[in-house]
Design a protein around this motif. Sequence first.
Motif, short mmCIF file in Angstrom:
data_model
loop_
_atom_site.label_atom_id
_atom_site.label_comp_id
_atom_site.label_asym_id
_atom_site.label_seq_id
_atom_site.Cartn_x
_atom_site.Cartn_y
_atom_site.Cartn_z
N MET A 195 -35.65 -71.72 -33.48
CA MET A 195 -36.15 -70.36 -33.32
C MET A 195 -35.06 -69.35 -33.67
O MET A 195 -35.31 -68.36 -34.35
N LEU A 196 -33.84 -69.65 -33.22
CA LEU A 196 -32.73 -68.75 -33.49
C LEU A 196 -32.54 -68.59 -35.00
O LEU A 196 -32.32 -67.49 -35.51
N LYS A 197 -32.68 -69.72 -35.71
CA LYS A 197 -32.49 -69.68 -37.16
C LYS A 197 -33.52 -68.76 -37.81
O LYS A 197 -33.20 -67.95 -38.68
N LYS A 198 -34.80 -68.92 -37.36
CA LYS A 198 -35.86 -68.11 -37.96
C LYS A 198 -35.67 -66.63 -37.67
O LYS A 198 -36.12 -65.78 -38.43
N ARG A 199 -35.05 -66.30 -36.54
CA ARG A 199 -34.86 -64.90 -36.20
C ARG A 199 -33.56 -64.35 -36.79
O ARG A 199 -33.53 -63.21 -37.26
N ALA A 200 -32.49 -65.15 -36.73
CA ALA A 200 -31.19 -64.66 -37.17
C ALA A 200 -31.20 -64.35 -38.67
O ALA A 200 -30.58 -63.39 -39.12
N GLY A 201 -31.94 -65.16 -39.45
CA GLY A 201 -31.96 -64.97 -40.90
C GLY A 201 -32.36 -63.56 -41.28
O GLY A 201 -31.60 -62.82 -41.91
N TRP A 202 -33.56 -63.15 -40.83
CA TRP A 202 -34.04 -61.81 -41.17
C TRP A 202 -33.18 -60.72 -40.53
O TRP A 202 -32.92 -59.68 -41.13
N LEU A 203 -32.73 -60.99 -39.29
CA LEU A 203 -31.94 -59.98 -38.59
C LEU A 203 -30.65 -59.70 -39.37
O LEU A 203 -30.20 -58.55 -39.48
N LEU A 204 -30.07 -60.76 -39.94
CA LEU A 204 -28.84 -60.60 -40.72
C LEU A 204 -29.11 -59.82 -42.01
O LEU A 204 -28.34 -58.93 -42.38
N VAL A 205 -30.20 -60.18 -42.68
CA VAL A 205 -30.56 -59.46 -43.91
C VAL A 205 -30.72 -57.97 -43.61
O VAL A 205 -30.18 -57.10 -44.32
N LEU A 206 -31.44 -57.67 -42.52
CA LEU A 206 -31.65 -56.28 -42.14
C LEU A 206 -30.32 -55.62 -41.78
O LEU A 206 -30.07 -54.46 -42.12
N PHE A 207 -29.46 -56.38 -41.11
CA PHE A 207 -28.17 -55.84 -40.69
C PHE A 207 -27.31 -55.48 -41.91
O PHE A 207 -26.69 -54.41 -41.97
N LEU A 208 -27.31 -56.40 -42.90
CA LEU A 208 -26.53 -56.12 -44.11
C LEU A 208 -27.08 -54.89 -44.81
O LEU A 208 -26.34 -54.04 -45.30
N GLY A 209 -28.43 -54.76 -44.83
CA GLY A 209 -29.03 -53.58 -45.44
C GLY A 209 -28.65 -52.32 -44.67
O GLY A 209 -28.30 -51.28 -45.25
N GLU A 210 -28.66 -52.45 -43.35
CA GLU A 210 -28.39 -51.29 -42.49
C GLU A 210 -26.93 -50.85 -42.60
O GLU A 210 -26.59 -49.70 -42.31
N MET A 211 -26.06 -51.78 -43.02
CA MET A 211 -24.65 -51.41 -43.21
C MET A 211 -24.51 -50.27 -44.21
O MET A 211 -23.53 -49.51 -44.16
N LEU A 212 -25.48 -50.18 -45.11
CA LEU A 212 -25.43 -49.09 -46.08
C LEU A 212 -25.49 -47.74 -45.37
O LEU A 212 -25.03 -46.73 -45.91
N THR A 213 -26.08 -47.71 -44.16
CA THR A 213 -26.11 -46.43 -43.45
C THR A 213 -24.69 -45.99 -43.10
O THR A 213 -24.38 -44.81 -43.16
N ALA A 214 -23.82 -46.97 -42.76
CA ALA A 214 -22.44 -46.61 -42.44
C ALA A 214 -21.76 -46.05 -43.69
O ALA A 214 -20.99 -45.08 -43.62
N THR A 215 -22.05 -46.68 -44.83
CA THR A 215 -21.50 -46.18 -46.09
C THR A 215 -22.02 -44.77 -46.38
O THR A 215 -21.26 -43.85 -46.72
N ALA A 216 -23.34 -44.59 -46.22
CA ALA A 216 -23.94 -43.28 -46.48
C ALA A 216 -23.36 -42.23 -45.54
O ALA A 216 -22.96 -41.14 -45.97
N MET A 217 -23.28 -42.59 -44.26
CA MET A 217 -22.72 -41.66 -43.28
C MET A 217 -21.27 -41.33 -43.66
O MET A 217 -20.82 -40.19 -43.48
N GLY A 218 -20.55 -42.33 -44.17
CA GLY A 218 -19.17 -42.11 -44.56
C GLY A 218 -19.05 -41.00 -45.59
O GLY A 218 -18.12 -40.19 -45.55
N HIS A 219 -20.03 -40.95 -46.51
CA HIS A 219 -20.02 -39.90 -47.52
C HIS A 219 -20.18 -38.51 -46.92
O HIS A 219 -19.80 -37.52 -47.53
N PHE A 220 -20.78 -38.45 -45.74
CA PHE A 220 -21.04 -37.15 -45.12
C PHE A 220 -20.09 -36.88 -43.94
O PHE A 220 -20.31 -35.97 -43.16
N GLU A 221 -19.02 -37.69 -43.85
CA GLU A 221 -18.08 -37.58 -42.73
C GLU A 221 -17.53 -36.15 -42.64
O GLU A 221 -17.44 -35.56 -41.56
N GLU A 222 -17.19 -35.62 -43.80
CA GLU A 222 -16.68 -34.26 -43.95
C GLU A 222 -17.63 -33.25 -43.29
O GLU A 222 -17.24 -32.43 -42.46
N GLU A 223 -18.93 -33.36 -43.67
CA GLU A 223 -19.94 -32.43 -43.13
C GLU A 223 -20.06 -32.60 -41.62
O GLU A 223 -20.17 -31.62 -40.88
#
Lengths: 439, 439
Positions: free
Chosen positions: B259-287
């Motif tokens: 069960m963990l495998k079936k859940r962790a797989g997608w959760l990791l994919v989503l997490f890697l995608g969500e990391m882009l938010t940190a990158t995006a936010m980084g671009h607006f750090e100044e603001e």
Amino acid sequence: MSLDAEPIFPHELRDAWPALSRDERVESFKLVPHATADDFFLSLSAQEQAELILLLAPGERRTWMRLLAPDDAVDVVQSVAPQNRDALMSELDETTRREVLALLAYAEDDAGGLMNPRFVRVRPEMTSDEAISYLRKQTREKVETVYYAYVLDAQQHLLGVVSLRQLFQAAPDKRVADVMSRDLITVSEDTDQEAVSRLFSEHGLMAIPVVDAEKRMKGIVTVDDIVQVVQEEATEDIQKVGGMEALDAPYFEVGFLAMLKKRAGWLLVLFLGEMLTATAMGHFEEEISRAVVLALFVPLIISSGGNSGSQATTLIIRSLALSEVRLRDWWRVMHREVLAGLALGAILGTVGILRILIWQSVFHTYGEHAVLIALTVGVSLLGVVTWGTLSGSMLPFLLRRLGFDPASASAPFVATLVDVSGLVIYFSAAAVLLRGTLL
Amino acid sequence: MSLDAEPIFPHELRDAWPALSRDERVESFKLVPHATADDFFLSLSAQEQAELILLLAPGERRTWMRLLAPDDAVDVVQSVAPQNRDALMSELDETTRREVLALLAYAEDDAGGLMNPRFVRVRPEMTSDEAISYLRKQTREKVETVYYAYVLDAQQHLLGVVSLRQLFQAAPDKRVADVMSRDLITVSEDTDQEAVSRLFSEHGLMAIPVVDAEKRMKGIVTVDDIVQVVQEEATEDIQKVGGMEALDAPYFEVGFLAMLKKRAGWLLVLFLGEMLTATAMGHFEEEISRAVVLALFVPLIISSGGNSGSQATTLIIRSLALSEVRLRDWWRVMHREVLAGLALGAILGTVGILRILIWQSVFHTYGEHAVLIALTVGVSLLGVVTWGTLSGSMLPFLLRRLGFDPASASAPFVATLVDVSGLVIYFSAAAVLLRGTLL
């Protein structure tokens, strides 16, 4: 297929039907050869049957209304506007009209609303040969299925059931009472359709008899009606899980405003809940202004909590709907989900820490306290994912316990709940780990 | 019910079954009276039947294996570990063993894997009376249903179908060819079970014949097997919508690590995608450092996009699964969803603006530029909700077009996608509206 060529094949028309205009429907329906028109008409949904009948001239309506078994006639009558109901009812013969009126009194989602009051009945003292001939006679009426014959005493009490197969297999002079099964699964008129469909799927039955409190037989529910019910219930659950009210009709058949209402309601509730994040963030404004870098990971952390909560809640909602998990199992589920949450949180936390350390060593993005920031993010992810998983899995139990539909614990609902607490977890971790350095 | 008292009622045992230990199962099964033991055994799921048979002494297994129709025997054989399969197969009689071997070759999710090769057959030139007697003879074999008889020529080509009801109603000397329906719905051996279940639910059928490319009859699929399929397919879809791989088994029967495998797989994919938010936010750090107040509304804005996207995607996933909406409808859906998105965005945007203005007038939270901040948040909500609704509704079409399962466009997946673009929309709006004041 080497069959006779025919002007319109009912199943081809059936496929094209939803795309046809009202006029095209009437015209093409008239082109269906008489021999197969009945089959075609019966293959339409109640909604489509009702629309078609109302499009026909009043003189042509009778044939089609009278083709319907009483439970199907009820569905047709229920799917037209109230002012058209009498017109349809008046096309029925007297007996059916009385049966339809009685069935209309049942709630649509109960066994009573699904059942057909016409079934094949035999007496326990008949021989199997007599029973077969008697059954053959009854098929001239509009009985719903001839597959099971119900064995009733003179007061209509249900004594047992005998399948046609059992009658066929039995010696011709064997009595029905000696062939029939006495261990019956029955439902009452107010059994919810979801419970009825569960019985069908657990026991692989073709029909289930409906009895009243005194075990007098009222009608039968057949499996072909249940396939539809199972689809409908699953659709409702999926739509609720997606964070909206159930639509109760196909996408294009729901009016734009009606659909907007069903979606805006939940979206507004979620929005009002999510406003708490602005309040929570406001409390940490001081910390953010001192360490803007903290703000960068806010979306990552709260969405990880939301995603793990969505997983857990949909898993439990479906397991409850299928009775794989029962209310009393909440304790076992909680144990399992806390462990799952810790494991998932540890995985995401580790990946998060690695991401920050790698970026730091390549781009020097996060300044001198990068390791502490990485630790803060990692610890927060562990906490947020564990909390998201735990609350996502427990919320459906809580809702069921309070008498609500567990499916209302939709993925967006859980995500919203977890967002606020996720912020608190994150900034608390930061307050502890970054005190004296960044904060 | 005034039935004979019996030691154990099968349906009571059926309910208790999942909670019993292995030993209790064997013991209580032996207490079921002989007359109803068959019914009880057949009411168990394939998994439960397999477990029970393996618990019985080898000498007792034969009776129960031989009670199963070939398609059910296949399910039982498939649900045990490979090393136990031969032991079960050897209990079957020679004919059934050959049929089971042939069925095992079909994929489990295709019509071929659901079908039963034993069905009632009649010849077109028989009279209805001859057909009934012939049918009666065939019920001595283990045919799956006697409700439909299939009319075959000498080369086993399917010419038509006649229901028992039609035979009963027909005059005794009428020929089968004159009574049978020729407009048949058939499936081939490799039709996917989801398509098969759709045919059942659209046409309200009790059984569908399976034919090969030359229209030779291979077997039938019956509706009672389909109820299970419909439940399984809905469960898969719900679990995917919730953002995980389908579990394919009840909650407590899946091992913790699986069960963990079936859940962790997608959760990791989503997490890697969500990391882009940190990158995006980084671009607006100044603001953000110039206007920390902007950070406060980040969770509110991205989650509103995610929630509206979740709604739209689950709505379309389900409509596609039920064929209420087809691939070619994407253009109509897009039109409708853009309008829905604009309307929903306008509602949330207005509420958001009011929230900020009211807080400002009561608590003076947001400083001198509160009106501009409110406007930024309102415009961003309009944009983010419209974009979330649009991309959430179009993604399932895109996935279906590319040959993937539309249900993979899960609520969390869409939310993650929308989060990154939501940040860009928000900070772009801020850059335009707050230039010269806060930024």
